[in-house]
Design a protein around this motif. Structure first.
Motif, PDB file in Angstrom:
ATOM      1  N   MET A  23       0.850  -1.198   0.000  1.00 15.27           N
ATOM      2  CA  MET A  23       0.000   0.000   0.000  1.00 15.27           C
ATOM      3  C   MET A  23       0.887   1.249   0.000  1.00 15.27           C
ATOM      4  O   MET A  23       0.648   2.189  -0.758  1.00 15.27           O
ATOM      5  CB  MET A  23      -0.940   0.013   1.201  1.00 15.27           C
ATOM      6  CG  MET A  23      -1.856   1.228   1.221  1.00 15.27           C
ATOM      7  SD  MET A  23      -3.061   1.250  -0.117  1.00 15.27           S
ATOM      8  CE  MET A  23      -4.377   0.376   0.683  1.00 15.27           C
ATOM      9  N   GLU A  27       1.111   4.275  -2.783  1.00 15.11           N
ATOM     10  CA  GLU A  27       0.965   5.692  -2.420  1.00 15.11           C
ATOM     11  C   GLU A  27       2.213   6.493  -2.770  1.00 15.11           C
ATOM     12  O   GLU A  27       2.128   7.593  -3.306  1.00 15.11           O
ATOM     13  CB  GLU A  27       0.652   5.825  -0.933  1.00 15.11           C
ATOM     14  CG  GLU A  27      -0.739   5.325  -0.581  1.00 15.11           C
ATOM     15  CD  GLU A  27      -1.013   5.281   0.907  1.00 15.11           C
ATOM     16  OE1 GLU A  27      -0.057   5.320   1.720  1.00 15.11           O
ATOM     17  OE2 GLU A  27      -2.208   5.192   1.267  1.00 15.11           O
ATOM     18  N   ALA A  46      -9.971   0.892   1.303  1.00 15.11           N
ATOM     19  CA  ALA A  46      -8.818   0.184   0.732  1.00 15.11           C
ATOM     20  C   ALA A  46      -7.911  -0.235   1.878  1.00 15.11           C
ATOM     21  O   ALA A  46      -7.454   0.603   2.646  1.00 15.11           O
ATOM     22  CB  ALA A  46      -8.079   1.078  -0.244  1.00 15.11           C
ATOM     23  N   GLY A  49      -2.499  -3.186  -0.587  1.00 18.08           N
ATOM     24  CA  GLY A  49      -1.966  -2.967  -1.923  1.00 18.08           C
ATOM     25  C   GLY A  49      -1.928  -4.329  -2.601  1.00 18.08           C
ATOM     26  O   GLY A  49      -1.066  -5.159  -2.291  1.00 18.08           O
ATOM     27  N   PRO A  66      -4.725  -0.347  -4.784  1.00 20.01           N
ATOM     28  CA  PRO A  66      -5.427  -0.454  -3.498  1.00 20.01           C
ATOM     29  C   PRO A  66      -6.784  -1.151  -3.649  1.00 20.01           C
ATOM     30  O   PRO A  66      -7.595  -0.769  -4.501  1.00 20.01           O
ATOM     31  CB  PRO A  66      -5.635   1.003  -3.066  1.00 20.01           C
ATOM     32  CG  PRO A  66      -4.677   1.802  -3.868  1.00 20.01           C
ATOM     33  CD  PRO A  66      -4.512   1.062  -5.150  1.00 20.01           C
TER      34      PRO A  66
END
Length: 99
Positions: A23, A27, A46, A49, A66
């Motif tokens: 995740m 990002e 979410a 990942g 996500p």
């Protein structure tokens, strides 16, 4: 652009060594935080990942996006906005997105 994806359960559970989680990898490289699952019309949070592949991708590349836990365990084809990040170390790994 809307694309069709499927979960890739045949991949390692290793994490991105620079980002500490998939995740965070998404990002850091996409450049923004996310709250909602990426599947169209899903309003769930979410939480992971997820490792996914694009349907009919002849190269069978693996990406991170996500997803909520429900969609992360789904075996169905899912429709998402193209917000995929490759599942390998990138230049922006370990760089937190700006607020």
């Amino acid at each position: 652009m809307i694309i069709q994806i499927t979960n890739r359960k045949d991949v390692s559970e290793e994490i991105c060594e620079c980002c500490d989680s998939w995740m965070a990898h998404w990002e850091n490289n996409y450049g923004e935080d996310t709250e909602n699952c990426s599947v169209n019309f899903c309003k769930n949070k979410a939480e992971v990942g997820a490792h996914v592949g694009i349907v009919d991708d002849e190269f069978e590349d693996i990406y991170i996006i996500p997803l909520c836990k429900s969609h992360n365990s789904s075996e169905d084809i899912m429709m998402v906005e193209d917000r995929l990040i490759p599942a390998y170390e990138l230049d922006d790994c370990d760089i937190a997105p700006e607020d």
